[in-house]
Enzyme design. Structure first.
Site, PDB file in Angstrom:
ATOM      1  CB  SER A  58      10.537  38.174 -48.199  1.00  0.00           C
ATOM      2  OG  SER A  58      11.919  37.882 -48.277  1.00  0.00           O
ATOM      3  CG  HIS A  98      13.380  34.830 -44.990  1.00  0.00           C
ATOM      4  ND1 HIS A  98      12.397  33.943 -45.356  1.00  0.00           N
ATOM      5  CD2 HIS A  98      13.267  35.864 -45.849  1.00  0.00           C
ATOM      6  CE1 HIS A  98      11.720  34.437 -46.392  1.00  0.00           C
ATOM      7  NE2 HIS A  98      12.246  35.598 -46.707  1.00  0.00           N
ATOM      8  CG  ASP A 125      10.922  31.482 -44.112  1.00  0.00           C
ATOM      9  OD1 ASP A 125      10.004  32.261 -44.435  1.00  0.00           O
ATOM     10  OD2 ASP A 125      12.104  31.843 -43.962  1.00  0.00           O
TER      11      ASP A 125
END
Length: 182
Positions: A58, A98, A125
């Site tokens: 990701s 992230h 997210d």
């Protein structure tokens, strides 16, 4: 090769109780030293987990699956947009790596809220957060990424994907410690 292993097994059988105890103490010393180093790093970096492994794609191209990340969490340094953070959602085991894309500061409580997104993901997210949760708190952040080593964490991923490999590795390491005479 097999003859060498058999020689080592014979040497292990010939060891007296005192030698075996010394080898076991050496093994426990190695394990406790590793734990002390981990806790020392956690204290210095102010992060409960100063080192993590990237488990998914990701965050590509910034980080690849298997990269080892080094984290810190400065006490007085606010999180900013663009920081890559590792955060843990309550009720979930695996932390997420992230990038922060939006910030929201509550003036009356002084709390900082973050919205994150993986670089390789199309959407933010909010779908990963708990039901009804639109932001994560700064309290959920384990640390900010300060450096990385590419692909070093693949060993961890392999041991998680194939648990038998973990036991083989630990067994070989334990046997090595026992038969080593220095």
């Amino acid at each position: 090769m097999l003859a060498d292993v058999m020689d080592q097994v014979r040497a292990l059988r010939m060891m007296n109780k005192r030698q075996v105890a010394a080898q076991l103490l050496n093994f426990m010393m190695i394990v406790s030293s590793a734990l002390m180093i981990w806790k020392g790093l956690a204290l210095v970096t102010n992060s409960e987990s100063p080192i993590v492994v990237v488990l998914s794609a990701s965050m590509e191209p910034a980080f690849q699956r298997g990269d080892l990340l080094f984290l810190d969490m400065p006490r007085n340094d606010p999180i900013e947009i663009g920081d890559i953070c590792v955060f843990k959602i309550p009720g979930r085991e695996i932390p997420i790596v992230h990038r922060v894309i939006k910030l929201h500061d509550e003036i009356n409580t002084g709390k900082q809220f973050l919205l994150t997104k993986g670089d390789n993901n199309n959407v933010d997210d909010r779908g990963l957060y708990n039901r009804g949760q639109m932001w994560i708190h700064k309290d959920h952040v384990v640390g900010r990424v300060r450096g990385f080593m590419p692909y070093i964490g693949m060993v961890t991923i392999l041991m998680n994907d194939y648990p038998q490999l973990k036991y083989v590795f630990l067994g070989v390491l334990g046997l090595f410690v026992l038969i080593q005479r220095e």
